[in-house]
Design an enzyme around this catalytic site. Structure first.
Site, PDB file in Angstrom:
ATOM      1  N   HIS A   1      74.412-149.362  59.089  1.00 16.14           N
ATOM      2  CA  HIS A   1      75.066-148.878  57.874  1.00 16.14           C
ATOM      3  C   HIS A   1      76.471-148.391  58.199  1.00 16.14           C
ATOM      4  O   HIS A   1      76.769-148.021  59.329  1.00 16.14           O
ATOM      5  CB  HIS A   1      74.258-147.777  57.184  1.00 16.14           C
ATOM      6  CG  HIS A   1      73.982-146.574  58.023  1.00 16.14           C
ATOM      7  ND1 HIS A   1      73.048-146.556  59.041  1.00 16.14           N
ATOM      8  CD2 HIS A   1      74.507-145.332  57.977  1.00 16.14           C
ATOM      9  CE1 HIS A   1      73.014-145.346  59.589  1.00 16.14           C
ATOM     10  NE2 HIS A   1      73.893-144.589  58.962  1.00 16.14           N
TER      11      HIS A   1
ATOM     12  N   HIS B   1      79.525-145.825  56.713  1.00 22.83           N
ATOM     13  CA  HIS B   1      79.902-144.744  55.812  1.00 22.83           C
ATOM     14  C   HIS B   1      81.316-144.989  55.300  1.00 22.83           C
ATOM     15  O   HIS B   1      82.209-145.316  56.085  1.00 22.83           O
ATOM     16  CB  HIS B   1      79.917-143.392  56.550  1.00 22.83           C
ATOM     17  CG  HIS B   1      78.590-142.946  57.035  1.00 22.83           C
ATOM     18  ND1 HIS B   1      77.848-142.004  56.357  1.00 22.83           N
ATOM     19  CD2 HIS B   1      77.876-143.288  58.138  1.00 22.83           C
ATOM     20  CE1 HIS B   1      76.726-141.784  57.026  1.00 22.83           C
ATOM     21  NE2 HIS B   1      76.723-142.558  58.105  1.00 22.83           N
TER      22      HIS B   1
END
Length: 140
Positions: free
Chosen positions: A99, A101
């Protein structure tokens, strides 16, 4: 993966404030945001780290990062933003589904990314650059 919270969000089995999705990626708001608008972008397929992803998928994920960052800049008066990706425990990865951010930054926020640099050693820099260049050339 059945025990992965991000896979559960992708599958719509867990709630999330979804911002954008396409065939390869999903963007949603972080449940513990550093700042207003802090978003996560994940590949829909489960890969533990960004380097586990195929090149094309990594590119698709970062296209979504670009899209989400642009939208955040358009709707909020940002003073900047950080794009942060962590691989492994030593880097601070807590959810083992790749992932990225996207963290909007404001002059008065209290976000501290937590490192202080030191002047580089020229010999070490030359060695690292040569070693990494050789590795990259071998992957061509």
């Amino acid at each position: 993966m059945s025990d992965c919270v991000f896979c559960s969000i992708v599958a719509e089995d867990s709630p999330a404030y979804r911002l954008y999705e396409d065939e390869h990626s999903l963007a949603f708001l972080d449940i513990e945001p550093a700042t207003r608008g802090h978003a996560l972008v994940v590949p829909k397929a489960h890969y533990e780290t960004v380097t586990d992803m195929p090149n094309a998928l990594a590119g698709a994920v970062f296209q979504t990062v670009h899209r989400v960052a642009g939208a955040l800049e358009s709707v909020y008066r940002l003073d900047g933003f950080n794009v942060l990706q962590a691989n492994g425990v030593a880097a601070g990865q807590e959810v083992f589904h790749a992932h990225v951010h996207v963290i909007p930054r404001y002059r008065d926020d209290t976000v501290d990314l937590g490192w202080s640099g030191k002047p580089a050693d020229e010999t070490i820099q030359q060695e690292v650059a040569a070693t990494v260049r050789d590795e990259l050339a071998s992957r061509s």
